[in-house]
Design a protein around this motif. Structure first.
Motif, PDB file in Angstrom:
ATOM      1  N   GLN A 283       0.836  -1.213   0.000  1.00 34.86           N
ATOM      2  CA  GLN A 283       0.000   0.000   0.000  1.00 34.86           C
ATOM      3  C   GLN A 283       0.870   1.262   0.000  1.00 34.86           C
ATOM      4  OE1 GLN A 283      -2.236   1.136   3.545  1.00 34.86           O
ATOM      5  NE2 GLN A 283      -1.085  -0.326   4.762  1.00 34.86           N
ATOM      6  N   TYR A 284       2.067   1.166   0.647  1.00 36.66           N
ATOM      7  CA  TYR A 284       2.952   2.335   0.636  1.00 36.66           C
ATOM      8  C   TYR A 284       3.715   2.420  -0.683  1.00 36.66           C
ATOM      9  CZ  TYR A 284       1.832   2.505   5.559  1.00 36.66           C
ATOM     10  OH  TYR A 284       1.141   2.597   6.731  1.00 36.66           O
ATOM     11  N   GLN A 285       4.106   1.239  -1.205  1.00 39.50           N
ATOM     12  CA  GLN A 285       4.801   1.214  -2.499  1.00 39.50           C
ATOM     13  C   GLN A 285       3.910   1.793  -3.602  1.00 39.50           C
ATOM     14  OE1 GLN A 285       6.995  -2.431  -3.084  1.00 39.50           O
ATOM     15  NE2 GLN A 285       6.691  -2.353  -5.287  1.00 39.50           N
ATOM     16  N   ALA A 286       2.625   1.503  -3.519  1.00 37.51           N
ATOM     17  CA  ALA A 286       1.688   2.042  -4.518  1.00 37.51           C
ATOM     18  C   ALA A 286       1.548   3.556  -4.373  1.00 37.51           C
ATOM     19  CB  ALA A 286       0.320   1.378  -4.367  1.00 37.51           C
ATOM     20  N   GLY A 287       1.818   4.068  -3.191  1.00 36.16           N
ATOM     21  CA  GLY A 287       1.756   5.521  -2.977  1.00 36.16           C
ATOM     22  C   GLY A 287       0.404   5.998  -2.512  1.00 36.16           C
ATOM     23  N   GLN A 288      -0.586   5.124  -2.566  1.00 37.08           N
ATOM     24  CA  GLN A 288      -1.943   5.516  -2.151  1.00 37.08           C
ATOM     25  C   GLN A 288      -2.820   4.284  -2.132  1.00 37.08           C
ATOM     26  OE1 GLN A 288      -3.374   7.896  -5.814  1.00 37.08           O
ATOM     27  NE2 GLN A 288      -4.973   6.356  -5.615  1.00 37.08           N
ATOM     28  N   THR A 289      -3.912   4.367  -1.413  1.00 39.69           N
ATOM     29  CA  THR A 289      -5.057   3.518  -1.689  1.00 39.69           C
ATOM     30  C   THR A 289      -6.100   4.452  -2.291  1.00 39.69           C
ATOM     31  OG1 THR A 289      -5.975   3.869   0.529  1.00 39.69           O
ATOM     32  CG2 THR A 289      -4.635   1.875   0.192  1.00 39.69           C
TER      33      THR A 289
ATOM     34  N   ILE B 123      -5.813  -7.659  -8.180  1.00 37.54           N
ATOM     35  CA  ILE B 123      -6.679  -7.338  -7.046  1.00 37.54           C
ATOM     36  C   ILE B 123      -6.886  -5.824  -7.015  1.00 37.54           C
ATOM     37  CG2 ILE B 123      -6.020  -9.326  -5.626  1.00 37.54           C
ATOM     38  CD1 ILE B 123      -4.135  -7.482  -4.045  1.00 37.54           C
ATOM     39  N   TYR B 124      -8.026  -5.427  -6.468  1.00 38.18           N
ATOM     40  CA  TYR B 124      -8.309  -4.010  -6.226  1.00 38.18           C
ATOM     41  C   TYR B 124      -8.295  -3.831  -4.714  1.00 38.18           C
ATOM     42  CZ  TYR B 124     -11.085   0.280  -5.779  1.00 38.18           C
ATOM     43  OH  TYR B 124     -11.533   1.534  -5.446  1.00 38.18           O
ATOM     44  N   VAL B 125      -7.493  -2.896  -4.250  1.00 38.30           N
ATOM     45  CA  VAL B 125      -7.281  -2.724  -2.815  1.00 38.30           C
ATOM     46  C   VAL B 125      -7.756  -1.346  -2.381  1.00 38.30           C
ATOM     47  CG1 VAL B 125      -5.573  -2.758  -0.956  1.00 38.30           C
ATOM     48  CG2 VAL B 125      -5.223  -4.187  -2.995  1.00 38.30           C
ATOM     49  N   SER B 126      -8.619  -1.304  -1.397  1.00 36.46           N
ATOM     50  CA  SER B 126      -9.065  -0.021  -0.855  1.00 36.46           C
ATOM     51  C   SER B 126      -9.042  -0.108   0.661  1.00 36.46           C
ATOM     52  CB  SER B 126     -10.467   0.314  -1.360  1.00 36.46           C
ATOM     53  OG  SER B 126     -11.350  -0.700  -0.973  1.00 36.46           O
TER      54      SER B 126
ATOM     55  N   SER C 192     -16.100  12.831  -9.095  1.00 38.34           N
ATOM     56  CA  SER C 192     -14.833  13.587  -9.062  1.00 38.34           C
ATOM     57  C   SER C 192     -13.899  13.212  -7.919  1.00 38.34           C
ATOM     58  CB  SER C 192     -15.127  15.098  -9.031  1.00 38.34           C
ATOM     59  OG  SER C 192     -15.979  15.477 -10.088  1.00 38.34           O
ATOM     60  N   HIS C 193     -13.964  11.975  -7.473  1.00 36.48           N
ATOM     61  CA  HIS C 193     -12.989  11.515  -6.481  1.00 36.48           C
ATOM     62  C   HIS C 193     -11.661  11.192  -7.172  1.00 36.48           C
ATOM     63  CE1 HIS C 193     -15.450  11.213  -2.850  1.00 36.48           C
ATOM     64  NE2 HIS C 193     -16.453  10.895  -3.638  1.00 36.48           N
ATOM     65  N   PRO C 194     -10.563  11.124  -6.390  1.00 34.12           N
ATOM     66  CA  PRO C 194      -9.279  10.763  -7.008  1.00 34.12           C
ATOM     67  C   PRO C 194      -9.336   9.380  -7.667  1.00 34.12           C
ATOM     68  CG  PRO C 194      -8.956  11.576  -4.761  1.00 34.12           C
ATOM     69  CD  PRO C 194     -10.430  11.407  -4.950  1.00 34.12           C
ATOM     70  N   HIS C 195      -8.558   9.208  -8.716  1.00 33.54           N
ATOM     71  CA  HIS C 195      -8.503   7.920  -9.404  1.00 33.54           C
ATOM     72  C   HIS C 195      -7.636   6.936  -8.615  1.00 33.54           C
ATOM     73  CE1 HIS C 195      -9.522   9.559 -13.690  1.00 33.54           C
ATOM     74  NE2 HIS C 195     -10.306  10.044 -12.770  1.00 33.54           N
ATOM     75  N   PRO C 196      -7.862   5.632  -8.830  1.00 30.42           N
ATOM     76  CA  PRO C 196      -6.928   4.654  -8.270  1.00 30.42           C
ATOM     77  C   PRO C 196      -5.640   4.666  -9.114  1.00 30.42           C
ATOM     78  CG  PRO C 196      -8.530   3.537  -9.642  1.00 30.42           C
ATOM     79  CD  PRO C 196      -8.917   4.989  -9.635  1.00 30.42           C
ATOM     80  N   VAL C 197      -4.580   4.061  -8.582  1.00 27.19           N
ATOM     81  CA  VAL C 197      -3.389   3.833  -9.399  1.00 27.19           C
ATOM     82  C   VAL C 197      -3.290   2.340  -9.701  1.00 27.19           C
ATOM     83  CG1 VAL C 197      -2.126   5.832  -8.528  1.00 27.19           C
ATOM     84  CG2 VAL C 197      -1.898   3.633  -7.349  1.00 27.19           C
ATOM     85  N   GLU C 198      -2.417   2.014 -10.659  1.00 26.23           N
ATOM     86  CA  GLU C 198      -2.202   0.621 -11.048  1.00 26.23           C
ATOM     87  C   GLU C 198      -0.725   0.284 -10.875  1.00 26.23           C
ATOM     88  OE1 GLU C 198      -3.751   1.286 -15.195  1.00 26.23           O
ATOM     89  OE2 GLU C 198      -4.696  -0.664 -14.824  1.00 26.23           O
ATOM     90  N   ILE C 199      -0.443  -0.881 -10.307  1.00 23.20           N
ATOM     91  CA  ILE C 199       0.943  -1.335 -10.252  1.00 23.20           C
ATOM     92  C   ILE C 199       1.024  -2.786 -10.721  1.00 23.20           C
ATOM     93  CG2 ILE C 199       1.667   0.255  -8.407  1.00 23.20           C
ATOM     94  CD1 ILE C 199       1.350  -1.967  -6.387  1.00 23.20           C
ATOM     95  N   LEU C 200       2.132  -3.085 -11.401  1.00 21.99           N
ATOM     96  CA  LEU C 200       2.428  -4.463 -11.806  1.00 21.99           C
ATOM     97  C   LEU C 200       3.579  -4.912 -10.930  1.00 21.99           C
ATOM     98  CD1 LEU C 200       2.178  -6.894 -13.793  1.00 21.99           C
ATOM     99  CD2 LEU C 200       3.815  -5.703 -15.251  1.00 21.99           C
ATOM    100  N   VAL C 201       3.348  -5.995 -10.176  1.00 22.52           N
ATOM    101  CA  VAL C 201       4.315  -6.385  -9.144  1.00 22.52           C
ATOM    102  C   VAL C 201       5.009  -7.681  -9.564  1.00 22.52           C
ATOM    103  CG1 VAL C 201       4.608  -6.872  -6.698  1.00 22.52           C
ATOM    104  CG2 VAL C 201       2.748  -5.384  -7.449  1.00 22.52           C
TER     105      VAL C 201
END
Lengths: 412, 412
Positions: free
Chosen positions: B33-39, B299-302, B403-412
């Protein structure tokens, strides 16, 4: 015309035509497609918005404040225009709050609702003196902390989950167990916390549902809202400055649906407001509307780029689709797919002579914008107009689905 | 544990755990969650993708070419990774073609399908020598013009709307009247035009449906595809270089759905390919898969940001919602809402002890991601994981809705 002639391919009554062209605030569609710079585009008609606001004001009591709920259409130009017509703006996220403040409207005239507000968003609200419609007891604690941190007393209203329901609404947002608001029976506890935390108590927000076309249901809801507000306010330590009675007025989308009658709603509201003001002399009453104010001002315009027959069905393939207008494709939470009203914007006086499937460019059978729709004979280059597209269109669509270009939006 | 103990809150089998943490390719979720920079964020697991491709290759004939359909997940990093694992890429728009070419893959190994291709998109395809899966006779004319204009012979395959259907598919895309492809009975006419126009005939693309979990239905479809290809090719003026048999393999989303068995599909395909190759010695056979290759890798993480009780129901409010993951909310074309598989990614070994409504921050009751779901006791800060989110998640969601912030995507 002989007896078998099909009905003229008529525009919806809020729009005019000139020759074969649909007019958007006086601009013929064949020119507007160039002015927009591309198809597909959304066009919102200022004059339709203005008329809608005026009609509402005509029927509603003079004392009633009118708010615009930005979520219905957050295009900055639309919000700016609405800010000049209404008494307040309602937002559902921090980014919407930014758009609202950018119009120059004072934070005192803005309110912010929504479950799950983030600390960052609440900071924006407190700093701008926006009223926060509080939806949980945790949110009150967070607002106390932020008030201390910023040095400004948070302005809070309680969003109430009432103990009754709005009958006949397209979407139920109150009554029973809900993610929205604080259950009516917990409001006394919330009022105590507001007082204990030293927050500025603004009042109550009671919203029960949306997209209602039945005036009797709205009237009965208004009755319930004022009774509930009166009852809840008994536990309050300070005066009710503000009562937001929500909106819920719908617009017609599908065959058989009719414009909601405003006169009886306004008459009833006048009576209950007069009565309510006897005991609550300083309360401002606000109605909050989104879809009702902008929904019928908007059209979504796309161009026919291919036409083909497949086993007896005619398909018109357009350069837009469900990725631009999810609701019109019938795939946004609808149980049964129904056609939005559709016209050929450059053939407004031609008769509907053929049944067509209007489909988008996506590789999915969901990308269907008009199913077996009677339209004039189509050619490549024709402009397909989807009416009733001013609310929950552009912003509520998965615009990156299959990575096609996005539509643009214009306010005309 | 006593006899009444609830089942352990287990991960889906493609993921491991370490202590309470779900692992994504070895990375524990609390760090990720920290590596992604956000939830909220989407995380796609390279090792799961790799295993899926290897499993497929293991069961399918060696001669079968494997293509990735970018539309399932167009994240550039995912497409780059897939390009290293598969034999070709399939695109559904000009922008997807750009992503495909950016991987360094040769245009000869890319094909482009979709009704309503724009001239600009066809120019991109012709210039890059991408094979265009032609879906109408008009498109052939356009390709002739573009070939003349650019000075490169367009490479075309015919996307065929077959005269049979794929039984049991989640989404029907062939048979009957369709916006997709050229009806089988019109293919001889298309073949004549390809020859007359001097285009480079590559072959046939026969795709009948998607999200199928029944191997017998897939086998029967494969049988039909090869028979139809053999029959249609009789009218061709040149050899069948390529036959794209589509994909259609599904992944399990809901209770009772099982992973599709690949062994019988591979065995049957081996037989029919051997037989087919006797008369079509130069034909490359390709299977095109999107969701099947990437769907279960994601997976989608919130994060849980508020918890409240309302009249006997418990609500966990997360910082993501339907605006980020429309399909998981059940509002994207689904008739009946079903829960996607959900877990608490930082409490993987805790028992499910309570029934929760997991809802997002939007002001709509549609924003429901898990309905009456049995989960471990939740706290603010917990990470809600929605499995099976690698395909048609991020790109297929209305990310600007409210108008909420968008999610980000990461490939791990």
């Amino acid at each position: 015309m002989n007896q078998k002639a099909k009905p003229v391919h008529a525009p919806m009554s809020q729009f005019q035509t000139n020759g074969e062209q649909l007019l958007v605030n006086g601009h013929p569609l064949n020119l507007l497609q160039y002015q927009a710079g591309q198809t597909p585009f959304y066009a919102y008609d200022r004059s339709v918005i203005h008329q809608k606001v005026e009609a509402l004001k005509h029927y509603m009591p003079d004392e009633l404040k009118l708010h615009y709920a930005i979520k219905a259409n957050p295009m900055a130009a639309v919000v700016n225009y609405m800010a000049s017509l209404v008494d307040g703006l309602d937002v559902a996220s921090g980014n919407e709050l930014r758009v609202a403040l950018n119009t120059g409207m004072d934070g005192h005239l803005i309110s912010f609702a929504g479950p799950g507000k983030q600390r960052r968003e609440l900071e924006m609200a407190v700093a701008s003196q926006t009223t926060v419609n509080v939806e949980s007891l945790n949110e009150l604690k967070l607002l106390r902390d932020i008030s201390d941190q910023i040095g400004i007393r948070a302005r809070v209203a309680i969003r109430v989950n009432p103990d009754f329901e709005l009958r006949g609404s397209g979407m139920k947002m109150g009554g029973g167990s809900q993610q929205f608001g604080i259950d009516a029976e917990l409001v006394p506890q919330a009022l105590t916390l507001i007082s204990d935390y030293g927050l500025h108590y603004r009042g109550l927000h009671i919203f029960t549902g949306s997209q209602n076309l039945n005036p009797d249901a709205v009237i009965s809801t208004h009755k319930g809202i004022f009774e509930l507000a009166d009852r809840l306010q008994e536990s309050a330590k300070s005066e009710l400055e503000s009562l937001n009675i929500g909106g819920g007025l719908g617009i017609p989308y599908f065959p058989g649906e009719k414009t909601i009658e405003l006169a009886p709603i306004g008459e009833h509201l006048s009576d209950v407001m007069t009565h309510f003001s006897k005991t609550h002399t300083k309360t401002e009453i606000a109605m909050e509307l989104g879809r009702f104010l902008v929904g019928d001002s908007g059209i979504y315009v796309s161009k026919v780029i291919d036409i083909k027959e497949s086993r007896g069905s005619k398909f018109a393939i357009i350069d837009g689709g469900l990725h631009h207008h999810l609701a019109a494709s019938g795939n946004f939470g609808q149980v049964i797919r129904k056609n939005y009203p559709v016209a050929v914007g450059n053939k407004m006086h031609q008769e509907a002579t053929e049944s067509v499937q209007v489909v988008g460019p996506l590789c999915t059978p969901l990308d269907l914008l008009a199913n077996k729709y009677e339209l004039p004979a189509l050619e490549i280059g024709d402009l397909i107009v989807i009416y009733q597209s001013g609310a929950y269109g552009f912003s509520a669509s998965p615009r990156d689905f299959l990575s096609h270009p996005h539509p643009v939006e214009i306010l005309v």
